[in-house]
Scaffold this active site. Structure first.
Site, PDB file in Angstrom:
ATOM      1  N   ARG A 215       0.863  -1.179   0.000  1.00 29.36           N
ATOM      2  CA  ARG A 215       0.000   0.000   0.000  1.00 29.36           C
ATOM      3  C   ARG A 215       0.902   1.232   0.000  1.00 29.36           C
ATOM      4  O   ARG A 215       1.599   1.509   0.966  1.00 29.36           O
ATOM      5  CB  ARG A 215      -0.910  -0.017   1.234  1.00 29.36           C
ATOM      6  CG  ARG A 215      -1.841   1.154   1.320  1.00 29.36           C
ATOM      7  CD  ARG A 215      -2.742   1.110   2.551  1.00 29.36           C
ATOM      8  NE  ARG A 215      -2.160   0.504   3.722  1.00 29.36           N
ATOM      9  CZ  ARG A 215      -1.283   1.087   4.528  1.00 29.36           C
ATOM     10  NH1 ARG A 215      -0.864   2.307   4.287  1.00 29.36           N
ATOM     11  NH2 ARG A 215      -0.810   0.452   5.588  1.00 29.36           N
TER      12      ARG A 215
ATOM     13  N   HIS B 197      -3.240   4.890   5.534  1.00 29.58           N
ATOM     14  CA  HIS B 197      -4.614   4.426   5.710  1.00 29.58           C
ATOM     15  C   HIS B 197      -5.620   5.555   5.505  1.00 29.58           C
ATOM     16  O   HIS B 197      -6.770   5.310   5.161  1.00 29.58           O
ATOM     17  CB  HIS B 197      -4.801   3.831   7.108  1.00 29.58           C
ATOM     18  CG  HIS B 197      -4.090   2.534   7.292  1.00 29.58           C
ATOM     19  ND1 HIS B 197      -4.559   1.355   6.776  1.00 29.58           N
ATOM     20  CD2 HIS B 197      -2.935   2.227   7.940  1.00 29.58           C
ATOM     21  CE1 HIS B 197      -3.727   0.377   7.097  1.00 29.58           C
ATOM     22  NE2 HIS B 197      -2.727   0.882   7.800  1.00 29.58           N
TER      23      HIS B 197
ATOM     24  N   TYR C 107       5.150   4.136  10.951  1.00 33.88           N
ATOM     25  CA  TYR C 107       5.450   2.720  11.165  1.00 33.88           C
ATOM     26  C   TYR C 107       6.346   2.133  10.078  1.00 33.88           C
ATOM     27  O   TYR C 107       6.662   0.946  10.104  1.00 33.88           O
ATOM     28  CB  TYR C 107       4.150   1.910  11.237  1.00 33.88           C
ATOM     29  CG  TYR C 107       3.131   2.285  10.191  1.00 33.88           C
ATOM     30  CD1 TYR C 107       3.156   1.696   8.932  1.00 33.88           C
ATOM     31  CD2 TYR C 107       2.172   3.256  10.458  1.00 33.88           C
ATOM     32  CE1 TYR C 107       2.239   2.065   7.956  1.00 33.88           C
ATOM     33  CE2 TYR C 107       1.250   3.620   9.490  1.00 33.88           C
ATOM     34  CZ  TYR C 107       1.285   3.022   8.249  1.00 33.88           C
ATOM     35  OH  TYR C 107       0.375   3.389   7.288  1.00 33.88           O
TER      36      TYR C 107
END
Length: 136
Positions: free
Chosen positions: A55, A59, A67
């Site tokens: 990805r 998000h 992260y």
């Protein structure tokens, strides 16, 4: 989350075929999909295809992606399937830069027309809730 690292292994629980494929390789994904289609048309049931990919974005817009490192993101950006496939098309002389630019323009126009159509269309009636959901 799941107890197995590879989602394709979940196919075993349903006694169906499961395949794992490099989701960043357009040709590999196509070949896998073609195998799955042939299996289904031969009456051998569905196939669970797991495309291993990355990805690129967070998000959400507020995701700072703390992260993962920027180096990791840059490494995966170099594997971008769209750019890789575009380079293959050009290197194999399947299309020219001009032809690809023209196709991209056509796609952008189609997207814009589709968005306009969706925004101008009335909301569906609740009576249509189950339309085209089940096969006859």
């Amino acid at each position: 989350t799941t107890a197995v690292e590879d989602i394709s292994r979940r196919a075993d629980a349903y006694d169906i075929a499961g395949e794992q494929v490099n989701g960043n390789d357009v040709q590999e994904v196509l070949a896998c999909a073609e195998r799955a289609i042939l299996r289904a048309r031969a009456g051998e049931g569905p196939t669970l295809i797991e495309c291993k990919t990355y990805r690129q974005l967070g998000h959400s817009k507020s995701d700072k992606r703390a992260y993962r490192t920027r180096e990791e993101e840059a490494e995966w950006e170099n594997r971008d399937p769209i750019a890789s496939f575009r380079n293959l098309i050009l290197s194999e002389s399947i299309a020219t830069e001009e032809e690809l630019a023209e196709k991209e323009q056509e796609v952008e126009q189609l997207i814009e027309e589709s968005i306009k159509y969706a925004e101008e269309s009335p909301l569906p009636s609740p009576d249509d809730l189950e339309t085209s959901v089940f096969a006859d």
